[in-house]
Design a protein around this motif. Structure first.
Motif, mmCIF file in Angstrom:
data_model
loop_
_atom_site.group_PDB
_atom_site.id
_atom_site.type_symbol
_atom_site.label_atom_id
_atom_site.label_comp_id
_atom_site.label_asym_id
_atom_site.label_seq_id
_atom_site.Cartn_x
_atom_site.Cartn_y
_atom_site.Cartn_z
ATOM 1 N N MET A 1 12.938 64.340 19.333
ATOM 2 C CA MET A 1 12.450 63.050 20.380
ATOM 3 C C MET A 1 11.950 63.666 21.487
ATOM 4 O O MET A 1 12.080 64.909 22.081
ATOM 5 N N THR A 2 10.990 63.044 22.317
ATOM 6 C CA THR A 2 10.350 63.434 23.491
ATOM 7 C C THR A 2 11.401 63.719 24.747
ATOM 8 O O THR A 2 12.420 63.116 24.628
ATOM 9 N N ARG B 1 6.959 67.908 31.343
ATOM 10 C CA ARG B 1 7.331 67.696 29.935
ATOM 11 C C ARG B 1 7.563 66.415 29.344
ATOM 12 O O ARG B 1 8.110 66.284 28.328
ATOM 13 N N LEU B 2 7.257 65.397 30.121
ATOM 14 C CA LEU B 2 7.833 63.904 29.824
ATOM 15 C C LEU B 2 7.647 63.674 28.252
ATOM 16 O O LEU B 2 8.567 63.067 27.844
ATOM 17 N N TYR B 3 6.329 63.985 27.751
ATOM 18 C CA TYR B 3 6.268 63.379 26.254
ATOM 19 C C TYR B 3 5.975 64.585 25.403
ATOM 20 O O TYR B 3 5.369 64.379 24.436
ATOM 21 N N GLN B 4 6.484 65.416 25.894
ATOM 22 C CA GLN B 4 6.837 66.590 25.019
ATOM 23 C C GLN B 4 8.241 66.636 24.054
ATOM 24 O O GLN B 4 9.288 66.276 24.661
ATOM 25 N N ARG B 5 8.066 67.058 22.802
ATOM 26 C CA ARG B 5 9.551 66.979 21.959
ATOM 27 C C ARG B 5 10.332 68.013 22.530
ATOM 28 O O ARG B 5 10.160 69.095 22.886
ATOM 29 N N LEU C 1 17.354 69.128 30.373
ATOM 30 C CA LEU C 1 17.261 68.040 29.688
ATOM 31 C C LEU C 1 18.604 67.161 29.454
ATOM 32 O O LEU C 1 19.025 66.184 29.408
ATOM 33 N N ALA C 2 19.533 68.277 28.952
ATOM 34 C CA ALA C 2 20.987 67.603 28.403
ATOM 35 C C ALA C 2 21.740 67.171 29.611
ATOM 36 O O ALA C 2 22.374 66.228 29.526
ATOM 37 N N ILE C 3 21.519 67.820 30.861
ATOM 38 C CA ILE C 3 22.414 67.507 32.006
ATOM 39 C C ILE C 3 21.870 66.088 32.418
ATOM 40 O O ILE C 3 22.475 65.096 32.827
ATOM 41 N N ALA C 4 20.355 66.039 32.539
ATOM 42 C CA ALA C 4 19.668 64.743 33.020
ATOM 43 C C ALA C 4 19.888 63.866 31.991
ATOM 44 O O ALA C 4 20.269 62.667 32.630
ATOM 45 N N ARG C 5 20.220 63.778 30.858
ATOM 46 C CA ARG C 5 20.482 62.891 29.824
ATOM 47 C C ARG C 5 21.789 62.237 30.042
ATOM 48 O O ARG C 5 22.077 61.028 30.087
ATOM 49 N N ALA C 6 22.640 63.298 30.548
ATOM 50 C CA ALA C 6 24.058 62.648 30.550
ATOM 51 C C ALA C 6 24.090 62.028 32.013
ATOM 52 O O ALA C 6 24.923 60.977 32.099
ATOM 53 N N LEU C 7 23.424 62.434 32.948
ATOM 54 C CA LEU C 7 23.374 61.827 34.224
ATOM 55 C C LEU C 7 22.466 60.243 34.251
ATOM 56 O O LEU C 7 23.064 59.386 35.030
#
Length: 252
Positions: free
Chosen positions: A106-107, A141-145, A157-163
Motif C-alpha cells: 500500500m502507498t 512519499r505520499l503515493y509511494q509504496r 509511517l508506522a507511528i503516524a498510522r497509529a496516531l
C-alpha cells in the motif's frame, strides 16, 4: 454523626492502564510471570530489558494477542483482558509494533487511511496535515509504496498510522530498532512533543535504555518475564546496576 464526603479531587485516580498479575504463555513456556505495571494518563512510561525478557510479549498481550492466561489488564477502568484486538483498538488504544509492520504494497496514503479507519475518518484531512507537520518526509512519499521506503521512513509511517486513530494510549514497541542515530533522535523528539503539547499517554518498549529513560517520566525493568525494578526515568538512569546492565556503551 455523619461523615463528610471525600472531595473528588482527593480520591485516588485509577491509572489509565493497569496491569495486574499478568501471566502469558507460549504453549507450555511462561513468558510473563505475574507482571504488575501502571501507566497514568499524560505519562510516558518505558519498559527496558534485554532481548527475550518479555517486553514485546507484554505489549502484545495488552493488545490481545497473545491472551493473558491469568491476571487482569484494565484501561480507563474497563477490563480489557479478554477483549478482541479490534475492540481494544476501538477504545482508542493504538500500537506501533516491533518491526514496523506497515502494509508494504500500500502507498503511504493508504497506510494512513488504514490507521484512520478506527476513528471513522471523522478528522482524516486534519490529521493528515498533522502527520505531515510531524513527519514532513511522509508528505514527499505520499503515493509511494510503503515497502519501498527506508527503515526510518517506515518507522515514521508506522507511528503516524497509529496516531491517525487519535489514541488516548500509544503503545510503541522498539521504535529505534535498526535506525541511524539521527533518525532515532528525530523520532524520540516527536514522541516528546506529542506528550508535551498534546498530553498523549505513551507506553514505550525500548532496548535503547539511555534514550528511553531520558524521555520517560517513569520506567520499569523486566528480567525473564518479571518486573524487577521501577522508578522515575532519572532514578533508573542513575542506578549503578541499571548502568552496568543496560547503559554502558549504550549512548547512541
Amino acid at each position: 454523626m455523619t461523615t463528610a464526603p471525600v472531595a473528588a479531587a482527593q480520591l485516588p485516580r485509577e491509572p489509565l492502564l493497569a496491569v495486574r498479575g499478568v501471566e502469558t504463555f507460549y504453549g507450555k513456556i511462561m513468558a510473563l510471570k505475574g507482571v504488575d505495571l501502571d501507566v497514568n494518563e499524560g505519562e510516558i512510561v518505558t519498559l527496558i530489558g534485554a532481548n527475550g525478557a518479555g517486553k514485546s510479549t507484554l505489549m502484545m498481550t495488552i493488545f490481545g494477542q497473545p491472551r493473558a492466561r491469568s491476571g487482569t489488564i484494565r484501561f480507563d477502568g474497563v477490563d480489557i483482558t479478554k477483549l478482541a484486538t479490534h475492540d481494544i483498538a476501538m477504545l482508542r488504544i493504538a500500537q506501533s509494533p516491533e518491526g514496523r509492520r506497515i502494509f508494504p504494497r500500500m502507498t503511504v496514503y493508504e497506510n494512513l487511511q488504514m490507521g484512520a479507519a478506527v476513528d471513522g475518518y471523522a478528522h482524516f484531512d486534519e490529521d493528515l496535515e498533522r502527520m505531515f507537520a510531524l513527519f514532513p518526509r511522509l508528505k514527499e512519499r505520499l503515493y509511494q509504496r510503503g515497502g519501498t521506503l527506508s527503515g526510518g521512513e517506515q518507522q515514521m509511517l508506522a507511528i503516524a498510522r497509529a496516531l491517525m486513530s487519535r489514541p488516548r494510549l500509544l503503545l510503541l514497541d522498539e521504535p529505534s530498532l535498526g535506525l541511524a542515530p539521527l533518525i532515532v533522535k528525530q523520532i524520540f523528539g516527536v514522541i516528546a512533543e506529542l506528550n508535551r503539547a498534546g498530553g498523549l499517554t505513551v507506553f514505550l518498549v525500548e532496548q535503547n535504555a539511555y534514550h528511553a529513560l531520558k524521555l520517560a517520566h517513569r520506567g520499569y525493568v523486566m528480567v525473564n518475564g518479571k518486573i524487577t525494578m521501577a522508578g522515575s526515568g532519572r532514578e533508573l538512569l542513575e542506578r549503578p546496576d541499571v548502568k552496568a546492565a543496560y547503559l554502558e556503551g549504550g549512548r547512541r
